[in-house]
Design a protein around this motif. Structure first.
Motif, short mmCIF file in Angstrom:
data_model
loop_
_atom_site.label_atom_id
_atom_site.label_comp_id
_atom_site.label_asym_id
_atom_site.label_seq_id
_atom_site.Cartn_x
_atom_site.Cartn_y
_atom_site.Cartn_z
N SER A 19 4.08 -2.09 -7.16
CA SER A 19 4.52 -0.72 -6.88
C SER A 19 3.56 0.02 -5.96
O SER A 19 3.80 1.17 -5.60
CB SER A 19 4.65 0.06 -8.19
OG SER A 19 3.39 0.16 -8.85
N ILE A 20 2.47 -0.64 -5.55
CA ILE A 20 1.46 0.01 -4.72
C ILE A 20 1.73 -0.32 -3.25
O ILE A 20 2.01 -1.47 -2.90
CB ILE A 20 0.05 -0.48 -5.10
CG1 ILE A 20 -0.25 -0.10 -6.55
CG2 ILE A 20 -1.00 0.10 -4.16
CD1 ILE A 20 -1.54 -0.70 -7.05
N LYS A 21 1.62 0.67 -2.40
CA LYS A 21 1.71 0.44 -0.97
C LYS A 21 0.29 0.43 -0.41
O LYS A 21 -0.37 1.47 -0.36
CB LYS A 21 2.52 1.53 -0.28
CG LYS A 21 2.72 1.28 1.22
CD LYS A 21 3.56 2.37 1.85
CE LYS A 21 3.74 2.09 3.35
NZ LYS A 21 4.57 3.13 4.00
N PRO A 22 -0.20 -0.75 0.00
CA PRO A 22 -1.58 -0.82 0.49
C PRO A 22 -1.78 -0.05 1.78
O PRO A 22 -0.84 0.29 2.49
CB PRO A 22 -1.79 -2.33 0.71
CG PRO A 22 -0.66 -3.01 0.02
CD PRO A 22 0.47 -2.04 0.05
N GLU A 23 -3.06 0.21 2.08
CA GLU A 23 -3.42 0.73 3.39
C GLU A 23 -3.06 -0.32 4.45
O GLU A 23 -2.85 -1.50 4.12
CB GLU A 23 -4.91 1.03 3.44
CG GLU A 23 -5.34 2.17 2.53
CD GLU A 23 -4.83 3.52 3.03
OE1 GLU A 23 -5.13 3.89 4.19
OE2 GLU A 23 -4.11 4.18 2.26
N PRO A 24 -2.99 0.05 5.72
CA PRO A 24 -2.64 -0.93 6.77
C PRO A 24 -3.54 -2.16 6.77
O PRO A 24 -3.08 -3.26 7.13
CB PRO A 24 -2.79 -0.11 8.06
CG PRO A 24 -2.49 1.29 7.65
CD PRO A 24 -3.07 1.42 6.27
N ASP A 25 -4.80 -2.02 6.37
CA ASP A 25 -5.70 -3.18 6.33
C ASP A 25 -5.62 -3.95 5.02
O ASP A 25 -6.32 -4.95 4.85
CB ASP A 25 -7.14 -2.75 6.60
CG ASP A 25 -7.67 -1.77 5.55
OD1 ASP A 25 -6.90 -1.38 4.64
OD2 ASP A 25 -8.85 -1.39 5.64
N GLY A 26 -4.77 -3.50 4.08
CA GLY A 26 -4.59 -4.19 2.81
C GLY A 26 -5.37 -3.62 1.65
O GLY A 26 -5.26 -4.11 0.52
#
Length: 224
Positions: A19-26
């Protein structure tokens, strides 16, 4: 903000990472500690620590690079190297020594290493528990290449590799893939996308696909 803070000593530490959306770098989390139980929890949720210095960053990149063990590409030059019979590949001969070599051997464009003594100690505990392993390439009594990682269910999570001479780390990875193929492992998690690993058969998948594959892999007990 796509990441959250972890409190040291808190168990469990990670929510359902699907359910987590990571930052662009993961990046998905910062903080926590390198307690073996938190490390294991992280891997079962598709997360790994990037370095051992505080505050610890935890990543779950999208896309993610994986390698099917049976699809390892042994190119002609690598086959020639192995056929010469000059190298010996050993499993778990010196786990912590392999980690330290991964930290010491410099790579192009890299400054320093994310593998510090805290990580060596933490993964050393997991090795003693039969969950972390090294694959080492030796020649004339010297370790000239190798890799280490974590084994859970039918998944192997590759952490780092090194080579002191040409093809040494590739020989270790090839031997690992043969070992995992015989035991029905689903994938090697290569974590970050690199051209080097792509030439050996690795490919990217979405984070959602990776988490689904991981769920299947964890349904089986380890066959290491």
């Amino acid at each position: 903000m796509g990441w959250f803070f972890l409190l040291p000593g808190r168990r469990p530490g990670f929510p359902d990472t699907r359910s987590i959306k990571p930052e662009p770098d993961g990046l998905v989390a910062i903080g926590g500690d390198l307690h073996p139980e938190l490390i294991l929890e992280a891997y079962t949720k598709g997360v790994f620590p990037w370095e051992g210095a505080d505050p610890i960053p935890w990543f779950s990149p999208d896309p993610r690079l994986i390698l099917r063990p049976a699809e390892f590409k042994a190119h002609r030059s690598l086959r020639k190297t192995r056929n010469k019979g000059l190298h010996e590949v050993r499993f778990d001969a010196d786990f912590q020594g392999t980690m330290r070599d991964c930290a010491r051997v410099r790579r192009r464009g890299q400054r320093g290493s994310w593998i510090n003594e805290r990580m060596v100690k933490a993964y050393g505990v997991l090795h003693e528990r039969g969950l972390a392993h090294s694959v080492e390439t030796w020649r004339e009594g010297r370790r000239v290449g190798g890799l280490y990682g974590l084994c859970l269910g039918r998944a192997f999570f590759g952490e780092s590799m090194f080579a002191k001479e040409a093809d040494a780390s590739k020989l270790a990875l090839w031997a690992l893939c043969e070992h995992l193929t015989r035991r029905g492992f689903l994938f090697v998690d290569c974590q970050q996308d690199t051209p080097h690993l792509r030439t050996l058969g690795a490919f990217t998948v979405s984070r959602a696909f990776f988490l689904a594959e991981l769920e299947q892999a964890l349904k089986s007990s380890s066959a290491w």
